[in-house]
Design a protein around this motif. Structure first.
Motif, short mmCIF file in Angstrom:
data_model
loop_
_atom_site.label_atom_id
_atom_site.label_comp_id
_atom_site.label_asym_id
_atom_site.label_seq_id
_atom_site.Cartn_x
_atom_site.Cartn_y
_atom_site.Cartn_z
N VAL A 157 0.82 -1.21 0.00
CA VAL A 157 0.00 0.00 0.00
C VAL A 157 0.86 1.26 0.00
O VAL A 157 0.33 2.36 -0.03
N GLY A 158 2.15 1.11 0.06
CA GLY A 158 3.08 2.24 0.06
C GLY A 158 4.35 1.89 -0.69
O GLY A 158 4.41 0.89 -1.40
N HIS A 159 5.37 2.70 -0.48
CA HIS A 159 6.64 2.52 -1.16
C HIS A 159 7.55 1.61 -0.34
O HIS A 159 8.49 2.08 0.30
N TYR A 160 7.26 0.34 -0.38
CA TYR A 160 8.06 -0.65 0.32
C TYR A 160 7.94 -1.98 -0.41
O TYR A 160 7.14 -2.14 -1.32
N THR A 161 8.76 -2.95 0.02
CA THR A 161 8.74 -4.30 -0.52
C THR A 161 8.36 -5.24 0.61
O THR A 161 8.78 -5.06 1.75
N HIS A 162 7.55 -6.25 0.31
CA HIS A 162 7.10 -7.19 1.35
C HIS A 162 8.23 -8.01 1.96
O HIS A 162 8.21 -8.28 3.15
N ILE A 163 9.19 -8.45 1.16
CA ILE A 163 10.22 -9.33 1.71
C ILE A 163 11.57 -9.02 1.06
O ILE A 163 11.66 -8.76 -0.14
N THR A 164 12.59 -9.05 1.90
CA THR A 164 13.97 -8.81 1.45
C THR A 164 14.81 -9.98 1.93
O THR A 164 14.75 -10.35 3.10
N LYS A 165 15.60 -10.55 1.02
CA LYS A 165 16.46 -11.68 1.36
C LYS A 165 17.91 -11.21 1.38
O LYS A 165 18.38 -10.56 0.45
N ILE A 166 18.60 -11.57 2.47
CA ILE A 166 19.99 -11.22 2.65
C ILE A 166 20.83 -12.48 2.46
O ILE A 166 20.55 -13.50 3.08
N PRO A 167 21.84 -12.43 1.61
CA PRO A 167 22.64 -13.63 1.38
C PRO A 167 23.47 -14.02 2.61
O PRO A 167 23.79 -13.18 3.45
N ARG A 168 23.79 -15.28 2.67
CA ARG A 168 24.65 -15.81 3.73
C ARG A 168 25.97 -15.05 3.75
O ARG A 168 26.47 -14.64 2.72
N ASN A 169 26.51 -14.85 4.92
CA ASN A 169 27.80 -14.18 5.14
C ASN A 169 27.78 -12.68 4.87
O ASN A 169 28.84 -12.07 4.76
N ALA A 170 26.61 -12.06 4.75
CA ALA A 170 26.54 -10.61 4.61
C ALA A 170 26.80 -9.97 5.98
O ALA A 170 26.52 -10.56 7.02
N ASP A 171 27.36 -8.77 5.96
CA ASP A 171 27.52 -8.00 7.20
C ASP A 171 26.22 -7.25 7.46
O ASP A 171 25.68 -6.60 6.56
N LEU A 172 25.72 -7.32 8.68
CA LEU A 172 24.47 -6.66 9.06
C LEU A 172 24.77 -5.40 9.85
O LEU A 172 25.61 -5.41 10.76
N PHE A 173 24.10 -4.30 9.51
CA PHE A 173 24.26 -3.02 10.19
C PHE A 173 22.89 -2.58 10.69
O PHE A 173 21.92 -2.59 9.92
N VAL A 174 22.80 -2.18 11.94
CA VAL A 174 21.55 -1.68 12.52
C VAL A 174 21.85 -0.32 13.12
O VAL A 174 22.76 -0.19 13.95
N THR A 175 21.12 0.69 12.71
CA THR A 175 21.34 2.03 13.26
C THR A 175 20.40 2.30 14.42
O THR A 175 19.33 1.70 14.51
N SER A 176 20.81 3.20 15.25
CA SER A 176 19.86 3.78 16.19
C SER A 176 18.90 4.61 15.37
O SER A 176 19.19 4.97 14.22
N GLY A 177 17.76 4.92 15.94
CA GLY A 177 16.80 5.76 15.22
C GLY A 177 17.42 7.12 14.92
O GLY A 177 17.99 7.76 15.81
N GLN A 178 17.36 7.52 13.66
CA GLN A 178 17.86 8.83 13.26
C GLN A 178 16.73 9.84 13.39
O GLN A 178 15.59 9.55 13.03
N ILE A 179 17.06 11.01 13.92
CA ILE A 179 16.05 12.03 14.16
C ILE A 179 16.35 13.27 13.33
O ILE A 179 17.38 13.36 12.67
N GLY A 180 15.48 14.27 13.41
CA GLY A 180 15.58 15.47 12.60
C GLY A 180 16.46 16.56 13.15
O GLY A 180 16.23 17.73 12.89
N ILE A 181 17.49 16.20 13.90
CA ILE A 181 18.43 17.19 14.43
C ILE A 181 19.34 17.67 13.30
O ILE A 181 19.74 16.88 12.45
N ASP A 182 19.65 18.97 13.28
CA ASP A 182 20.51 19.48 12.22
C ASP A 182 21.97 19.49 12.68
O ASP A 182 22.29 19.11 13.81
N SER A 183 22.86 19.94 11.81
CA SER A 183 24.31 19.90 12.10
C SER A 183 24.70 20.84 13.24
O SER A 183 25.79 20.71 13.79
N ASN A 184 23.82 21.77 13.61
CA ASN A 184 24.07 22.66 14.73
C ASN A 184 23.44 22.16 16.03
O ASN A 184 23.43 22.87 17.03
N GLY A 185 22.87 20.96 15.99
CA GLY A 185 22.27 20.39 17.19
C GLY A 185 20.86 20.88 17.47
O GLY A 185 20.33 20.66 18.56
N GLN A 186 20.24 21.52 16.47
CA GLN A 186 18.89 22.05 16.64
C GLN A 186 17.86 21.11 16.04
O GLN A 186 18.08 20.51 14.99
#
Length: 132
Positions: free
Chosen positions: A18-47
């Protein structure tokens, strides 16, 4: 059949997304996984701006920065979790989304909450990525 690349699929036995996404994503064996903390709308000046769309724009800037810190690109993103405290302007969100992903969409979850980590934060986006 094992491939050495990330693959995305919308199974034909399911309703279309119903939106701009894919139902399923397959990651191959031996891939490196990265998980970020939630990114927020703070600017480069900390505002943190008051406007939701400005926060969305800053959030996507921060997503690009965190990806670049590990030499990752948007194509490596496999899952996105979006949390918001007010109604998302989807036309604006999808304009930013399209600039990052084009038409190669990751899996996505959206949730509305009464509050995020600080009262002024209106949107937070968590990224999962895999490097093959």
């Amino acid at each position: 059949m094992q491939t050495n690349k990330i693959t995305r699929k919308n199974p034909t036995n399911m309703p279309k997304p119903v939106g701009h996404y894919t139902h399923i994503t397959k990651i191959p064996r031996n891939a490196d996984l990265f998980v970020t903390s939630g990114q927020i709308g703070i600017d480069s000046n900390g505002q943190i701006p008051e406007c939701m769309n400005e926060q969305i724009s800053n959030t996507f800037t921060n997503i690009r920065s965190v990806l670049a810190s590990e030499q990752l690109e948007a194509t490596t993103i496999i899952k996105v979790n979006i949390w918001a405290t007010e109604k998302i302007d989807w036309d604006y969100m999808y304009s930013e989304w399209g600039q990052l992903f084009g038409h190669d969409y990751p899996a996505m979850t959206v949730g509305y909450l009464s509050e995020l980590g600080l009262p002024e934060i209106k949107v937070e986006i968590e990224i999962w990525a895999a490097s093959v």
